[in-house]
Design an enzyme around this catalytic site. Structure first.
Site, short mmCIF file in Angstrom:
data_model
loop_
_atom_site.label_atom_id
_atom_site.label_comp_id
_atom_site.label_asym_id
_atom_site.label_seq_id
_atom_site.Cartn_x
_atom_site.Cartn_y
_atom_site.Cartn_z
CG HIS A 18 -1.92 -1.06 1.32
ND1 HIS A 18 -2.01 -1.91 2.38
CD2 HIS A 18 -2.91 -1.42 0.47
CE1 HIS A 18 -3.01 -2.75 2.19
NE2 HIS A 18 -3.58 -2.48 1.03
CE LYS A 42 -12.58 -7.96 1.51
NZ LYS A 42 -11.44 -7.16 1.02
NE ARG A 91 -2.62 -7.28 -4.78
CZ ARG A 91 -3.40 -7.39 -3.75
NH1 ARG A 91 -2.89 -7.63 -2.57
NH2 ARG A 91 -4.70 -7.28 -3.88
CB SER A 129 -4.03 -6.91 4.12
OG SER A 129 -3.67 -5.61 3.74
P1 ADP Z 1 -9.56 -4.28 -0.82
O1 ADP Z 1 -10.18 -4.99 0.32
O2 ADP Z 1 -10.37 -3.18 -1.40
O3 ADP Z 1 -8.91 -5.16 -1.86
P2 ADP Z 1 -6.91 -3.79 0.18
O4 ADP Z 1 -6.57 -3.02 1.40
O5 ADP Z 1 -6.63 -5.24 0.18
O6 ADP Z 1 -8.41 -3.47 -0.11
O7 ADP Z 1 -6.20 -3.13 -1.07
C1 ADP Z 1 -6.49 -1.84 -1.49
C2 ADP Z 1 -5.90 -1.63 -2.85
O8 ADP Z 1 -4.47 -1.77 -2.77
C3 ADP Z 1 -6.34 -2.65 -3.89
O9 ADP Z 1 -6.42 -1.99 -5.13
C4 ADP Z 1 -5.22 -3.65 -3.92
O10 ADP Z 1 -5.11 -4.28 -5.17
C5 ADP Z 1 -4.03 -2.74 -3.66
N1 ADP Z 1 -2.91 -3.47 -3.08
C6 ADP Z 1 -2.85 -4.14 -1.92
N2 ADP Z 1 -1.64 -4.70 -1.73
C7 ADP Z 1 -0.90 -4.36 -2.81
C8 ADP Z 1 0.43 -4.64 -3.24
N3 ADP Z 1 1.25 -5.41 -2.55
N4 ADP Z 1 0.82 -4.12 -4.41
C9 ADP Z 1 -0.02 -3.37 -5.14
N5 ADP Z 1 -1.27 -3.08 -4.81
C10 ADP Z 1 -1.71 -3.56 -3.66
#
Ligand code: ADP
Length: 159
Positions: A18, A42, A91, A129
Site C-alpha cells: 500500500h 468482510k 498485483r 494484507s
Molecule cells: P480491498 O479490500 O479493497 O482489496 P486492500 O486493502 O486489500 O483493499 O487493497 C487496497 C488496494 O491496494 C487494492 O487496489 C489492492 O489491489 C491494492 N494493493 C494491496 N496490496 C498491494 C500490493 N502489494 N501491491 C499493489 N497493490 C496492492
C-alpha cells in the site's frame, strides 16, 4: 486546478505494498485521500479505529495525504471529496477481473471518475494484507512487509 485522488481499501492492515502505491500516486496527485472502507461483508482483524491509527502512524511523513473512512458507495464519497481519480493497485491477473468490473461500475455511477491502476515494485507484487495476517498468526516474521508499528500491532493481536 488541484487534482484529488482517492485510494480506497480495507487496509487490514496497511502493508509496504500500500505504501508503495501511495508513494507512486503522489507523483501525479496533488492530494491523496486514503479511504478506509467499512466493509460489511468482510470481518476485519483490526477495527476501523485501529486501521486508521496505523495508517496515521505509517503515513505521517507523507505530504499531501489525508486519511478518512467511508461506508456506502465509493463513487458518492469521491464526488463529495471532489476527487477525479480512484487509485487501485494491480498485483496479478487475479486482481484484474474484479478491478475491471468495479472501475466500470464506478464510472457508470459518476462519469467524471477515472480509475488509475498502478503496479507496485516487483518485490511487493506477491504481498497482500491477508497473507501478512496469516503469516503473523502462524508466528512468521513479517518485518519486511509492514512498517514496524504494524508489526507490533500484529504481534499484540496474536499474542
Ligand atoms: P480491498 O479490500 O479493497 O482489496 P486492500 O486493502 O486489500 O483493499 O487493497 C487496497 C488496494 O491496494 C487494492 O487496489 C489492492 O489491489 C491494492 N494493493 C494491496 N496490496 C498491494 C500490493 N502489494 N501491491 C499493489 N497493490 C496492492
Amino acid at each position: 486546478m488541484t487534482r484529488i485522488a482517492i485510494y480506497p481499501g480495507s487496509f487490514d492492515p496497511v502493508t509496504r505494498g500500500h505504501e508503495d502505491i501511495i508513494r507512486r500516486s503522489l507523483a501525479f496527485a496533488d492530494k491523496l485521500v486514503v479511504a478506509v472502507a467499512v466493509n460489511l461483508s468482510k470481518q476485519p482483524l483490526f477495527t476501523l479505529e485501529e486501521r486508521l491509527d496505523l495508517l496515521r502512524e505509517v503515513l505521517q511523513e507523507f505530504e499531501g495525504v489525508e486519511i478518512r473512512w467511508f461506508d456506502g458507495l465509493l463513487a458518492k464519497f469521491a464526488q463529495k471529496n471532489n476527487a477525479s481519480l480512484v487509485i487501485r493497485g494491480l498485483r496479478a491477473v487475479s486482481d484484474f477481473e474484479y478491478e475491471f468490473q468495479m472501475a466500470l461500475m464506478n464510472r457508470q455511477l459518476f462519469s467524471e471518475l477515472e480509475t488509475v491502476f498502478l503496479t507496485p515494485a516487483v518485490d511487493l507484487t506477491f504481498l497482500s494484507s491477508s497473507l501478512v495476517r496469516e503469516v503473523a498468526e502462524l508466528g512468521g516474521d513479517v518485518s519486511d512487509f509492514v512498517h514496524p508499528a504494524v508489526g507490533r500491532a500484529l504481534a499484540e493481536k496474536f499474542a
